[in-house]
Design a protein around this motif. Structure first.
Motif, PDB file in Angstrom:
ATOM      1  N   ARG A  71       0.845  -1.204   0.000  1.00 18.12           N
ATOM      2  CA  ARG A  71       0.000   0.000   0.000  1.00 18.12           C
ATOM      3  C   ARG A  71       0.875   1.248   0.000  1.00 18.12           C
ATOM      4  N   ALA A  72       1.997   1.172   0.739  1.00 13.43           N
ATOM      5  CA  ALA A  72       2.900   2.324   0.838  1.00 13.43           C
ATOM      6  C   ALA A  72       3.450   2.714  -0.530  1.00 13.43           C
ATOM      7  N   GLU A  73       3.734   1.742  -1.382  1.00 18.78           N
ATOM      8  CA  GLU A  73       4.244   2.055  -2.725  1.00 18.78           C
ATOM      9  C   GLU A  73       3.181   2.757  -3.564  1.00 18.78           C
ATOM     10  N   VAL A  74       1.941   2.325  -3.429  1.00 21.59           N
ATOM     11  CA  VAL A  74       0.842   2.973  -4.156  1.00 21.59           C
ATOM     12  C   VAL A  74       0.667   4.400  -3.648  1.00 21.59           C
ATOM     13  N   MET A  75       0.683   4.567  -2.320  1.00 23.74           N
ATOM     14  CA  MET A  75       0.534   5.906  -1.734  1.00 23.74           C
ATOM     15  C   MET A  75       1.673   6.823  -2.188  1.00 23.74           C
ATOM     16  N   GLN A  76       2.894   6.288  -2.237  1.00 23.98           N
ATOM     17  CA  GLN A  76       4.034   7.082  -2.690  1.00 23.98           C
ATOM     18  C   GLN A  76       3.837   7.547  -4.130  1.00 23.98           C
ATOM     19  N   ALA A  77       3.347   6.657  -4.984  1.00 22.87           N
ATOM     20  CA  ALA A  77       3.106   7.028  -6.382  1.00 22.87           C
ATOM     21  C   ALA A  77       2.065   8.142  -6.471  1.00 22.87           C
ATOM     22  N   VAL A  78       1.017   8.039  -5.660  1.00 21.03           N
ATOM     23  CA  VAL A  78      -0.027   9.071  -5.661  1.00 21.03           C
ATOM     24  C   VAL A  78       0.549  10.394  -5.175  1.00 21.03           C
ATOM     25  N   ARG A  79       1.312  10.340  -4.073  1.00 17.94           N
ATOM     26  CA  ARG A  79       1.911  11.576  -3.542  1.00 17.94           C
ATOM     27  C   ARG A  79       2.858  12.213  -4.545  1.00 17.94           C
ATOM     28  N   SER A  80       3.593  11.383  -5.300  1.00 24.16           N
ATOM     29  CA  SER A  80       4.568  11.934  -6.249  1.00 24.16           C
ATOM     30  C   SER A  80       3.897  12.720  -7.371  1.00 24.16           C
ATOM     31  N   THR A  81       2.620  12.511  -7.588  1.00 25.29           N
ATOM     32  CA  THR A  81       1.893  13.291  -8.596  1.00 25.29           C
ATOM     33  C   THR A  81       1.316  14.580  -8.008  1.00 25.29           C
ATOM     34  N   GLY A  82       1.493  14.758  -6.701  1.00 24.84           N
ATOM     35  CA  GLY A  82       1.005  15.968  -6.054  1.00 24.84           C
ATOM     36  C   GLY A  82      -0.407  15.842  -5.511  1.00 24.84           C
ATOM     37  N   LEU A  83      -0.969  14.649  -5.558  1.00 22.51           N
ATOM     38  CA  LEU A  83      -2.321  14.458  -5.037  1.00 22.51           C
ATOM     39  C   LEU A  83      -2.245  13.998  -3.583  1.00 22.51           C
ATOM     40  N   GLY A  84      -3.117  14.533  -2.753  1.00 22.13           N
ATOM     41  CA  GLY A  84      -3.118  14.165  -1.343  1.00 22.13           C
ATOM     42  C   GLY A  84      -4.345  13.402  -0.920  1.00 22.13           C
ATOM     43  N   ASP A  85      -5.256  13.194  -1.838  1.00 18.69           N
ATOM     44  CA  ASP A  85      -6.532  12.565  -1.514  1.00 18.69           C
ATOM     45  C   ASP A  85      -6.802  11.448  -2.516  1.00 18.69           C
ATOM     46  N   LEU A  86      -6.927  10.218  -2.018  1.00 22.70           N
ATOM     47  CA  LEU A  86      -7.160   9.083  -2.914  1.00 22.70           C
ATOM     48  C   LEU A  86      -8.458   9.213  -3.703  1.00 22.70           C
ATOM     49  N   SER A  87      -9.430   9.934  -3.157  1.00 18.16           N
ATOM     50  CA  SER A  87     -10.701  10.082  -3.883  1.00 18.16           C
ATOM     51  C   SER A  87     -10.506  10.889  -5.170  1.00 18.16           C
ATOM     52  N   ARG A  88      -9.368  11.561  -5.290  1.00 15.10           N
ATOM     53  CA  ARG A  88      -9.068  12.333  -6.504  1.00 15.10           C
ATOM     54  C   ARG A  88      -8.273  11.514  -7.518  1.00 15.10           C
ATOM     55  N   VAL A  89      -8.120  10.199  -7.239  1.00 14.24           N
ATOM     56  CA  VAL A  89      -7.362   9.324  -8.132  1.00 14.24           C
ATOM     57  C   VAL A  89      -8.304   8.344  -8.813  1.00 14.24           C
ATOM     58  N   ALA A  90      -8.305   8.343 -10.137  1.00 16.05           N
ATOM     59  CA  ALA A  90      -9.138   7.400 -10.895  1.00 16.05           C
ATOM     60  C   ALA A  90      -8.502   6.024 -10.922  1.00 16.05           C
ATOM     61  N   ALA A  91      -7.169   5.982 -11.079  1.00 19.48           N
ATOM     62  CA  ALA A  91      -6.505   4.681 -11.192  1.00 19.48           C
ATOM     63  C   ALA A  91      -5.019   4.799 -10.895  1.00 19.48           C
ATOM     64  N   VAL A  92      -4.490   3.723 -10.322  1.00 24.14           N
ATOM     65  CA  VAL A  92      -3.042   3.512 -10.239  1.00 24.14           C
ATOM     66  C   VAL A  92      -2.808   2.166 -10.908  1.00 24.14           C
ATOM     67  N   VAL A  93      -1.928   2.169 -11.898  1.00 26.29           N
ATOM     68  CA  VAL A  93      -1.673   0.968 -12.692  1.00 26.29           C
ATOM     69  C   VAL A  93      -0.215   0.550 -12.538  1.00 26.29           C
ATOM     70  N   LEU A  94       0.000  -0.733 -12.253  1.00 24.01           N
ATOM     71  CA  LEU A  94       1.342  -1.306 -12.296  1.00 24.01           C
ATOM     72  C   LEU A  94       1.594  -1.676 -13.746  1.00 24.01           C
ATOM     73  N   GLU A  95       2.516  -0.947 -14.380  1.00 21.98           N
ATOM     74  CA  GLU A  95       2.772  -1.127 -15.806  1.00 21.98           C
ATOM     75  C   GLU A  95       3.641  -2.358 -16.066  1.00 21.98           C
ATOM     76  N   THR A  96       3.751  -2.742 -17.318  1.00 24.64           N
ATOM     77  CA  THR A  96       4.511  -3.935 -17.681  1.00 24.64           C
ATOM     78  C   THR A  96       5.991  -3.810 -17.345  1.00 24.64           C
TER      79      THR A  96
END
Length: 175
Positions: A120-145
């Motif tokens: 979960r921490a890795e997903v949260m880090q990815a979200v934070r790195s985009t400047g978003l602080g609220d998960l409700s403002r995220v449509a998707a996080v994708v683990l790419e190939t």
């Protein structure tokens, strides 16, 4: 002992230089794809190229011609695999992993995290790195190939067509 013979040192310098030039030529001819962001298949080819170069340079049992042939063969096989995977349906799935949805509409997809061994921490880090602080403002996080995490903000989702090939779409609704 610092070295066995001067001839071995000279061989390493001459053959190493020739093999290095060969590798650069092979990479330039084979195109950007050979060293693009790496999926598992590309990573294996890159490691094999490095290992082959080291063997050419350090092993007196491998001639320069044999090593150069091996470098060309690896690049050619990678080119063929990339060509086939981009033109034959299903071939890409056999050679590379599918992108996987880890977060959808602000909700973490726990089974996907476990299956992909992502915290979960890795997903949260990815979200934070985009400047978003609220998960409700995220449509998707994708683990790419290639192992990277892509974050799509909710206000940039649009019709979601970029998620068409992502494994696990709708998983948050199913959970």
């Amino acid at each position: 002992m610092w070295f066995d013979t001067l001839e071995e040192i000279i061989r390493i310098i001459v053959v190493g230089t020739a093999a290095y030039v060969d590798l650069i030529l092979v990479l330039r001819i084979s195109g950007k794809r050979t060293l693009a962001k790496l999926n598992a298949f590309d990573f294996v080819v890159t490691v094999a190229l490095g290992s082959t170069l080291a063997t050419i340079v350090l092993s007196g049992d491998v001639s320069w011609a044999e090593g150069a042939t091996a470098l060309v063969l690896l690049a050619a096989l990678q080119f063929i695999a990339a060509f086939v995977s981009s033109r034959i349906p299903g071939a890409r799935d056999a050679l590379t992993a599918a992108p996987t949805l880890l977060l959808e509409d602000g909700a973490i997809v726990e089974p996907a995290l476990r299956a992909q061994r992502v915290s979960r921490a890795e997903v949260m880090q990815a979200v934070r790195s985009t400047g978003l602080g609220d998960l409700s403002r995220v449509a998707a996080v994708v683990l790419e190939t290639n192992g990277s995490l892509s974050v799509i903000p909710a206000d940039a989702r649009g019709d979601g067509s970029s998620l068409a090939d992502v494994r696990g779409r709708g998983a948050a609704e199913d959970a």
